[in-house]
Design a protein around this motif. Structure first.
Motif, PDB file in Angstrom:
ATOM      1  N   ALA A 108       5.840  41.052  35.369  1.00  0.00           N
ATOM      2  CA  ALA A 108       5.151  42.341  35.346  1.00  0.00           C
ATOM      3  C   ALA A 108       6.154  43.455  35.553  1.00  0.00           C
ATOM      4  O   ALA A 108       7.208  43.251  36.156  1.00  0.00           O
ATOM      5  CB  ALA A 108       4.092  42.407  36.438  1.00  0.00           C
ATOM      6  N   TYR A 109       5.795  44.623  35.064  1.00  0.00           N
ATOM      7  CA  TYR A 109       6.553  45.840  35.335  1.00  0.00           C
ATOM      8  C   TYR A 109       5.591  46.839  35.964  1.00  0.00           C
ATOM      9  O   TYR A 109       4.515  47.106  35.422  1.00  0.00           O
ATOM     10  CB  TYR A 109       7.141  46.423  34.044  1.00  0.00           C
ATOM     11  CG  TYR A 109       7.738  47.789  34.278  1.00  0.00           C
ATOM     12  CD1 TYR A 109       9.005  47.922  34.840  1.00  0.00           C
ATOM     13  CD2 TYR A 109       7.018  48.946  33.994  1.00  0.00           C
ATOM     14  CE1 TYR A 109       9.550  49.173  35.103  1.00  0.00           C
ATOM     15  CE2 TYR A 109       7.556  50.194  34.248  1.00  0.00           C
ATOM     16  CZ  TYR A 109       8.811  50.302  34.805  1.00  0.00           C
ATOM     17  OH  TYR A 109       9.333  51.536  35.078  1.00  0.00           O
ATOM     18  N   TYR A 110       5.981  47.388  37.110  1.00  0.00           N
ATOM     19  CA  TYR A 110       5.183  48.411  37.795  1.00  0.00           C
ATOM     20  C   TYR A 110       5.937  49.721  37.785  1.00  0.00           C
ATOM     21  O   TYR A 110       7.129  49.754  38.072  1.00  0.00           O
ATOM     22  CB  TYR A 110       4.922  48.013  39.253  1.00  0.00           C
ATOM     23  CG  TYR A 110       4.213  46.704  39.415  1.00  0.00           C
ATOM     24  CD1 TYR A 110       2.917  46.521  38.949  1.00  0.00           C
ATOM     25  CD2 TYR A 110       4.843  45.648  40.046  1.00  0.00           C
ATOM     26  CE1 TYR A 110       2.267  45.308  39.104  1.00  0.00           C
ATOM     27  CE2 TYR A 110       4.202  44.435  40.208  1.00  0.00           C
ATOM     28  CZ  TYR A 110       2.919  44.272  39.738  1.00  0.00           C
ATOM     29  OH  TYR A 110       2.284  43.075  39.891  1.00  0.00           O
ATOM     30  N   ASN A 111       5.235  50.794  37.502  1.00  0.00           N
ATOM     31  CA  ASN A 111       5.842  52.117  37.455  1.00  0.00           C
ATOM     32  C   ASN A 111       5.207  53.018  38.499  1.00  0.00           C
ATOM     33  O   ASN A 111       4.004  52.969  38.737  1.00  0.00           O
ATOM     34  CB  ASN A 111       5.638  52.732  36.066  1.00  0.00           C
ATOM     35  CG  ASN A 111       6.638  53.811  35.776  1.00  0.00           C
ATOM     36  OD1 ASN A 111       7.826  53.531  35.674  1.00  0.00           O
ATOM     37  ND2 ASN A 111       6.179  55.034  35.633  1.00  0.00           N
ATOM     38  N   LEU A 112       6.037  53.838  39.111  1.00  0.00           N
ATOM     39  CA  LEU A 112       5.583  54.785  40.128  1.00  0.00           C
ATOM     40  C   LEU A 112       6.260  56.109  39.817  1.00  0.00           C
ATOM     41  O   LEU A 112       7.447  56.284  40.063  1.00  0.00           O
ATOM     42  CB  LEU A 112       5.979  54.259  41.508  1.00  0.00           C
ATOM     43  CG  LEU A 112       5.538  55.034  42.730  1.00  0.00           C
ATOM     44  CD1 LEU A 112       4.034  55.292  42.729  1.00  0.00           C
ATOM     45  CD2 LEU A 112       5.923  54.264  43.980  1.00  0.00           C
TER      46      LEU A 112
END
Length: 178
Positions: free
Chosen positions: A63-67
């Protein structure tokens, strides 16, 4: 820079607890987002390829999480229409209710670096944050300065990111793809 600081805090927390994830957890700091996601698109192309022409690492990404929405507590995550991943997120969010977690939204959002991963057929997600006056006053203005950062919110962001990174790195199967 609050998203970058929060993601580095997530890694610091995991490391300080002496935890050893099953999969690698990596933080990437992008440049050129406002100019067309240039940094993340170049990274995805170089390391993962495309959905129709994937490189070996493509299959390994969990997964890739962006903030990327400044200060403001994380209240949830945009599910990007990935109903399989959303089931995991609902479960994982339960551990975060006492620090402000509220929901998983099925909605797909765009114009942040998670889109580069989505376009290549990998699961990319953006956290939902309290907006404060981010879009109306501080975003890309002369008020977008360090003194507007809410330190406790960035710490909460780091805690949420740590939990999500930890779960994604340790579930038996990687998150479902669309």
């Amino acid at each position: 820079a609050t998203g970058s600081a929060a993601m580095m805090e997530a890694l610091r927390v995991i490391k300080s607890l002496g935890l050893r994830p099953r999969r690698t957890i990596r933080v990437c700091l992008w440049g050129g987002e406002e100019q067309g996601l240039m940094g993340s698109r170049a990274y995805v192309a170089e390391h993962f390829g495309t959905e129709t022409n994937p490189k070996p690492a493509h299959a390994a990404l969990a997964a890739y999480y962006n903030l990327d929405n400044g200060t403001g507590r994380i209240r949830g995550i945009w599910g990007q229409g990935n109903t399989g991943a959303m089931k995991n997120f609902e479960q994982w969010g339960q551990a975060l209710k006492d620090i402000g977690w509220k929901n998983v939204s099925p909605r797909s959002v765009t114009q942040t670096d998670h889109g580069s991963f989505e376009e290549a057929g990998m699961p990319g997600f953006q956290f939902i944050q309290e907006p404060f006056d981010y879009n109306s006053r501080t975003h890309h203005s002369n008020m977008d300065t360090f003194d507007h950062v809410q330190a406790d919110d960035v710490k909460q962001q780091g805690a949420v990111a740590a939990v999500f990174a930890w779960y994604a790195a340790n579930i038996p199967e990687r998150l479902p793809r669309k």
